[in-house]
Structures are given as structure tokens and as C-alpha cells.
Motif scaffolding. Structure first.
Motif, PDB file in Angstrom:
ATOM      1  N   LYS A 168       0.823  -1.218   0.000  1.00  0.00           N
ATOM      2  CA  LYS A 168       0.000   0.000   0.000  1.00  0.00           C
ATOM      3  C   LYS A 168       0.850   1.258   0.000  1.00  0.00           C
ATOM      4  N   ALA A 169       1.737   1.387   0.957  1.00  0.00           N
ATOM      5  CA  ALA A 169       2.558   2.598   1.045  1.00  0.00           C
ATOM      6  C   ALA A 169       3.726   2.357   1.974  1.00  0.00           C
ATOM      7  N   GLY A 170       4.869   2.969   1.660  1.00  0.00           N
ATOM      8  CA  GLY A 170       5.964   3.059   2.603  1.00  0.00           C
ATOM      9  C   GLY A 170       7.043   2.009   2.512  1.00  0.00           C
ATOM     10  N   SER A 171       6.810   0.885   1.822  1.00  0.00           N
ATOM     11  CA  SER A 171       7.828  -0.151   1.784  1.00  0.00           C
ATOM     12  C   SER A 171       9.030   0.314   0.978  1.00  0.00           C
ATOM     13  N   LEU A 172      10.215  -0.036   1.459  1.00  0.00           N
ATOM     14  CA  LEU A 172      11.430   0.229   0.709  1.00  0.00           C
ATOM     15  C   LEU A 172      11.817  -0.955  -0.169  1.00  0.00           C
ATOM     16  N   ARG A 173      10.915  -1.927  -0.256  1.00  0.00           N
ATOM     17  CA  ARG A 173      11.037  -2.991  -1.242  1.00  0.00           C
ATOM     18  C   ARG A 173       9.728  -3.090  -2.023  1.00  0.00           C
ATOM     19  N   PRO A 174       9.414  -2.063  -2.789  1.00  0.00           N
ATOM     20  CA  PRO A 174       8.151  -2.080  -3.539  1.00  0.00           C
ATOM     21  C   PRO A 174       8.107  -3.268  -4.487  1.00  0.00           C
ATOM     22  N   GLY A 175       6.926  -3.828  -4.614  1.00  0.00           N
ATOM     23  CA  GLY A 175       6.763  -5.007  -5.445  1.00  0.00           C
ATOM     24  C   GLY A 175       6.956  -6.302  -4.693  1.00  0.00           C
ATOM     25  N   THR A 176       7.416  -6.220  -3.432  1.00  0.00           N
ATOM     26  CA  THR A 176       7.575  -7.409  -2.602  1.00  0.00           C
ATOM     27  C   THR A 176       6.339  -7.566  -1.722  1.00  0.00           C
ATOM     28  N   MET A 177       5.530  -8.566  -2.011  1.00  0.00           N
ATOM     29  CA  MET A 177       4.340  -8.830  -1.208  1.00  0.00           C
ATOM     30  C   MET A 177       4.721  -9.798  -0.088  1.00  0.00           C
ATOM     31  N   ALA A 178       5.034  -9.247   1.069  1.00  0.00           N
ATOM     32  CA  ALA A 178       5.424 -10.062   2.217  1.00  0.00           C
ATOM     33  C   ALA A 178       5.128  -9.275   3.478  1.00  0.00           C
ATOM     34  N   VAL A 179       4.901  -9.987   4.566  1.00  0.00           N
ATOM     35  CA  VAL A 179       4.636  -9.317   5.836  1.00  0.00           C
ATOM     36  C   VAL A 179       5.829  -8.450   6.210  1.00  0.00           C
ATOM     37  N   HIS A 315      11.581  -0.478   7.154  1.00  0.00           N
ATOM     38  CA  HIS A 315      10.494  -0.554   6.177  1.00  0.00           C
ATOM     39  C   HIS A 315      10.700  -1.681   5.168  1.00  0.00           C
ATOM     40  N   THR A 316      11.233  -2.802   5.632  1.00  0.00           N
ATOM     41  CA  THR A 316      11.376  -3.993   4.797  1.00  0.00           C
ATOM     42  C   THR A 316      10.857  -5.206   5.578  1.00  0.00           C
ATOM     43  N   PRO A 317      10.679  -6.341   4.913  1.00  0.00           N
ATOM     44  CA  PRO A 317      10.273  -7.559   5.632  1.00  0.00           C
ATOM     45  C   PRO A 317      11.322  -8.071   6.612  1.00  0.00           C
ATOM     46  N   ASP A 318      12.517  -7.491   6.586  1.00  0.00           N
ATOM     47  CA  ASP A 318      13.587  -7.956   7.475  1.00  0.00           C
ATOM     48  C   ASP A 318      13.534  -7.327   8.868  1.00  0.00           C
ATOM     49  N   ASP A 319      12.607  -6.415   9.107  1.00  0.00           N
ATOM     50  CA  ASP A 319      12.496  -5.771  10.421  1.00  0.00           C
ATOM     51  C   ASP A 319      11.782  -6.723  11.374  1.00  0.00           C
ATOM     52  N   ARG A 320      12.506  -7.756  11.799  1.00  0.00           N
ATOM     53  CA  ARG A 320      11.944  -8.850  12.582  1.00  0.00           C
ATOM     54  C   ARG A 320      12.364  -8.763  14.049  1.00  0.00           C
ATOM     55  N   ALA A 321      11.625  -9.457  14.879  1.00  0.00           N
ATOM     56  CA  ALA A 321      11.824  -9.370  16.327  1.00  0.00           C
ATOM     57  C   ALA A 321      13.216  -9.798  16.748  1.00  0.00           C
ATOM     58  N   GLU A 322      13.778 -10.792  16.092  1.00  0.00           N
ATOM     59  CA  GLU A 322      15.072 -11.317  16.533  1.00  0.00           C
ATOM     60  C   GLU A 322      16.233 -10.389  16.201  1.00  0.00           C
ATOM     61  N   THR A 323      16.001  -9.315  15.464  1.00  0.00           N
ATOM     62  CA  THR A 323      17.087  -8.416  15.065  1.00  0.00           C
ATOM     63  C   THR A 323      17.309  -7.258  16.037  1.00  0.00           C
ATOM     64  N   LEU A 324      16.469  -7.113  17.051  1.00  0.00           N
ATOM     65  CA  LEU A 324      16.544  -5.931  17.904  1.00  0.00           C
ATOM     66  C   LEU A 324      17.557  -6.097  19.038  1.00  0.00           C
ATOM     67  N   ASN A 325      18.001  -4.961  19.553  1.00  0.00           N
ATOM     68  CA  ASN A 325      18.910  -4.914  20.702  1.00  0.00           C
ATOM     69  C   ASN A 325      18.055  -4.731  21.960  1.00  0.00           C
ATOM     70  N   TYR A 326      17.696  -5.829  22.604  1.00  0.00           N
ATOM     71  CA  TYR A 326      16.783  -5.756  23.746  1.00  0.00           C
ATOM     72  C   TYR A 326      17.479  -5.236  25.001  1.00  0.00           C
ATOM     73  N   ALA A 327      18.767  -5.492  25.136  1.00  0.00           N
ATOM     74  CA  ALA A 327      19.492  -4.893  26.262  1.00  0.00           C
ATOM     75  C   ALA A 327      19.501  -3.373  26.117  1.00  0.00           C
ATOM     76  N   GLU A 394      20.221   0.734   0.168  1.00  0.00           N
ATOM     77  CA  GLU A 394      20.849   0.119  -0.998  1.00  0.00           C
ATOM     78  C   GLU A 394      19.826  -0.158  -2.087  1.00  0.00           C
ATOM     79  N   GLY A 395      20.222   0.148  -3.334  1.00  0.00           N
ATOM     80  CA  GLY A 395      19.357  -0.113  -4.475  1.00  0.00           C
ATOM     81  C   GLY A 395      18.364   0.975  -4.779  1.00  0.00           C
ATOM     82  N   LYS A 396      18.258   1.980  -3.916  1.00  0.00           N
ATOM     83  CA  LYS A 396      17.339   3.087  -4.143  1.00  0.00           C
ATOM     84  C   LYS A 396      18.058   4.212  -4.902  1.00  0.00           C
ATOM     85  N   PRO A 397      17.307   5.202  -5.426  1.00  0.00           N
ATOM     86  CA  PRO A 397      17.908   6.207  -6.311  1.00  0.00           C
ATOM     87  C   PRO A 397      19.129   6.920  -5.741  1.00  0.00           C
TER      88      PRO A 397
END
Length: 458
Positions: A168-179, A315-327, A394-397
Motif C-alpha cells: 500500500k505505502a511506505g515499503s522500501l522494497r516495492p513489489g515485494t508482497m510479504a509481511v 520498512h522492509t520484511p527484514d524488520d523482525r523481532a530477533e534483530t533488535l537490541n533488547y538490552a 541500498e538499491g534506491k535512487p
């Protein structure tokens, strides 16, 4: 039955603690919300804000894991996942003992232990893709303990919506239909918000605290704008708004808080809030920026903005819970406990000070094109040449033209840039297929700064 009197717009409201009524929401929503609640078994009644607690990381991680789960499908505004997130947050507010504002005409009453929908502030909006969307903010209140300051208010907010499947809006991987899970943006901020609500329910402050989880941020700061236009209390009685947006990317022992110039009282409050956290707190004066605090700054309410820098997962599908710095999140939770406590104990009404006008174009999701970069959200108004880039994707204009994270953007099509507002105003004039000329200082991160002119194909 316990009652507390609080002054609301239109008179004195009565906060009444009553037994919880039967839930009437769909069984599926109840099941998912109960699952989220079951993830949080650790109690909070004995917490004290002495030093940051490594034990806090487990609770933060469980909350983020739920909000960023496949079941919520990216929490797109107006979607079923958006509703599930709102119900979960409301359930946590109720469990902590927050008061639920009854959103009638005048916001004159409040209740404790209400069904989830009593915590909702519903509204309808038109999305940029044309749909009419129904969504809601989630609002809870903790009455102040000091009769002299109970009718002064502080707002703590974080947005809970994200990008859904990215179509819909905002993804930095347009054309990728993924959560797009939105773990850092902004399940992290909501997790910290909920921990603050738990803590201050057990350790109330002199001023009354209003906790708000906003929807609609990603598509135009809609929820915060709606709330600021329909405040439950007089605007002149609000001393401070604290905005939490993307707190999972701490990568240093230095953390910067924006908004230190928006009130005469701010510098004193922020002077020692890092004590016990292991972090050195630096400050930026500016109170504007592309997040929910902008709606409050525009109404001359002092603001503090807490955010960590974005990463390539933004703003990509890679923004997943296991990637955060919880400490790191636990350290920031400690800083925020100190901040709320110190701000609530200021023995005067806060005095707003302007740090520059906020442009009306400062909203998300309303641009025809993207350069694929994020300017420094902590940039102050007009005191330096150019804008430092916090992220070049990366990959953007902009990246394809040679710009890199950390480089300094000086001009777009000859227009000098000093503030985020100026950047957004220029961005709003650009169109797909256009060739844009950027002037920038490149090679900053590599320690070899060089002024260059770049041609960007949109």
C-alpha cells in the motif's frame, strides 16, 4: 468500588473502578489477545528505577515477538492485524490498572478495568490509496497523586501501526508482497510504552499520565493528529508529550533526545536521566520531525522524542523481532522511567518555547517519489549547512547515484537544505521519471569527505 475525581474538559470527571464486563469481541480476537497476555508472565509490582534491569529484556522481547508476529500481518492501519494490536494494547492497559477514557462528546468520565473497546479512541480516515479506513488510538490514564498537580498532564505515546504486506505505502522494497513485521518500527516503542504503563501504575507520579498508542502514523501521522485535535483535557493543562518511535536499534553508549529546546524546564529534567543506565544522554533542541510528536509541537506542547537510528532493515520484511537490541531497549526504558519521574516532579507548569515552525508537509506517506534516504531526525533548525543522512537504502535512487549513509545532503535541484522541513518540502515537488541534482558531502563515514554533485534518476 473506588472513585477518584479528576478535572476533564467540561468539568470534573469521576474515575470509577468497577468489575470488568463480559467481552463482546470476536472469539478469534480474544484468543490472540489472550495469547499475547500469556507471553507476559513476569510481574512488575516490585520494580524500582534504580539501575537498568537485564531482566526487563525478556518482557520486552515477548511483547515485540507478539506484535511483530505473522498473526498480526504487519499491522496495516485499518486491517484485522491493526485491530488485534489495539485489543492487545488495551488488554495490557486494563491489566495494569489504567483508567479507560469513555470517548463520548466531552470525555467527562473514565473507568478502570473496562472491556478493551473502552480504551479505544476510534476514528475514520481516507487512505492515500483511496480506501476509507476505520481504526483507533488506544488511550489509558493514570491519575496523579498530588492534588496540586493532578490536573496537569503528561502524554506518553508510541504508534503501533506498520506497513502490512508492503503493497500500500511506505515499503522500501516495492513489489515485494510479504509481511513487514515492524519489530523496530514500532513494536519496540510500544513494548517500552507498555512497560512504562506497568511501572507507573505501581509507582504513580504527582502529575496525571496519559498513555496513547497511535494508529495511522505510517500513512500520515493520522492517529496523533486526530488525538491532538480531540484532546481529552484542555491543551493548556498538558505539560509534555514524550514520543517513542523505533527504540530497538541502540548501537552506542550515547543516546540523543530531541526536544530539549521546546520548554524552559526541559534541560533541567534531562540533565540526569541517564544515571544508572550506562548511557550518556545528549540533547537536540528541535521539537519537529516526521513522527507523532509533530502534532503536539504544532499545538505548542513541549515534546521529547526518543528514537534510535534506522538500519537497512527499516520498512522492509527484514524488520523482525530477533534483530533488535533488547538490552539497549532495557537501558532506554530505564532512561524513560527517570525522565517521566523527573518531568512529573517539576514544581511549575511547563513553558513552551519554539525551536522553529513545523511545515505542514511533514507527514509520512504522501510523496510521489522517494530518494531512498532518511535525513537525521535529530537535525536542529538551521544551525548547520546541509542534512546528515541517517540511512541511505541500498538499491534506491540516492544510493545508485553514489550517496551513502552518513553523507551530508547540501542541496536538491539547487535548493539549500538545513532542516527536515525544507527537505520534505522539496521532496514533495519531485515526480517519477525526473532527473534530480543533489549536492552532497560524500565519503563522510569513510573519513574522506568530498563535495560532489550527483545525478539521481527517479
Amino acid at each position: 468500588m473506588v472513585e477518584v475525581l479528576i478535572s476533564f474538559k467540561g468539568g470534573v470527571g469521576r474515575v470509577t473502578r468497577r468489575p470488568e464486563r463480559r467481552m463482546t469481541r470476536r472469539a478469534a480476537i480474544r484468543k490472540v489477545c489472550l495469547l499475547g497476555m500469556a507471553l507476559l508472565s513476569a510481574g512488575v509490582g516490585g520494580l524500582r528505577a534504580a539501575d537498568w534491569r537485564p531482566a526487563d529484556t525478556a518482557r520486552l522481547q515477548r511483547t515485540v515477538a507478539f506484535l511483530a508476529s505473522e498473526a498480526l500481518a504487519g499491522r496495516l492501519t485499518g486491517s484485522p492485524g491493526d485491530s488485534l494490536a489495539a485489543d492487545y494494547i488495551a488488554s495490557r492497559f486494563a491489566a495494569a490498572g489504567l483508567m479507560a477514557l469513555e470517548h463520548g462528546v466531552a470525555y467527562e468520565t473514565a473507568r478502570a478495568a473496562a472491556p478493551q473497546q473502552a480504551f479505544w479512541q476510534p476514528y475514520r480516515m481516507r487512505a492515500s490509496w483511496g480506501d476509507s479506513l476505520f481504526t483507533r488510538n488506544v488511550v489509558g490514564l493514570l491519575p496523579g497523586t498530588d492534588a496540586a498537580w493532578r490536573n496537569r498532564y503528561m502524554i506518553v505515546g508510541a504508534h503501533f501501526d506498520h506497513l502490512g504486506l508492503g503493497d500500500k505505502a511506505g515499503s522500501l522494497r516495492p513489489g515485494t508482497m510479504a509481511v513487514h513485521p515492524g519489530a523496530d518500527d514500532n513494536a519496540s516503542g510500544v513494548a517500552v510504552l507498555l512497560e512504562l504503563a506497568d511501572y507507573f501504575a505501581a509507582h504513580p507520579t504527582p502529575r496525571t499520565l496519559i498513555f496513547v498508542a497511535f494508529s495511522g502514523e505510517e500513512i500520515g501521522l493520522c492517529g496523533s493528529t486526530w488525538f491532538a485535535e480531540h484532546l481529552p483535557v484542555p491543551v493548556e493543562s498538558i505539560d509534555l508529550m514524550i514520543n517513542l518511535d523505533m527504540l530497538g536499534g541502540l548501537s552506542d553508549t550515547v543516546f540523543t533526545v530531541s526536544g530539549a529546546g521546546t520548554a524552559r524546564e526541559a534541560a533541567g529534567v534531562l540533565s540526569a536521566v541517564g544515571d544508572g543506565s550506562g548511557l550518556r544522554i545528549e540533547t537536540i533542541a528541535g521539537g519537529h520531525g516526521p513522527s507523532d510528536h509533530a502534532a503536539f509541537y504544532a499545538r505548542e506542547i513541549p515534546v521529547f522524542f526518543f528514537a534510535t537510528p534506522p538500519t537497512q532493515r527499516y520498512h522492509t520484511p527484514d524488520d523482525r523481532a530477533e534483530t533488535l537490541n533488547y538490552a539497549g531497549m532495557a537501558r532506554l526504558l530505564h532512561v524513560l522511567r527517570n525522565t517521566v519521574e523527573a518531568a512529573s516532579r517539576v514544581e511549575s507548569a511547563w513553558h513552551f518555547t519554539s525551536t522553529g515552525s513545523a511545515a505542514p508537509t511533514m507527514t509520512k506517506g504522501k510523496f510521489k517519489v522517494t530518494l531512498g534516504l532518511m535525513p537525521d531526525i535529530n537535525a536542529s533548525a538551521g544551525d548547520t549547512e546541509g542534512l546528515k543522512t541517517m540511512l541511505v537504502v541500498e538499491g534506491k535512487p540516492a544510493h545508485a547515484a553514489g550517496l551513502r549513509t552518513g553523507d551530508i545532503l547540501l542541496k536538491i535541484n539547487g535548493v539549500p537544505l538545513h532542516t527536515i522541513e525544507e527537505y520534505m518540502q522539496v521532496l514533495g515537488t519531485l515526480h517519477a521519471g525526473e532527473t534530480v541534482e543533489l549536492e552532497a558531502v560524500c565519503g563522510v563515514a569513510a573519513g574522506k569527505p568530498e563535495r560532489k554533485t550527483l545525478q539521481v534518476e527517479l
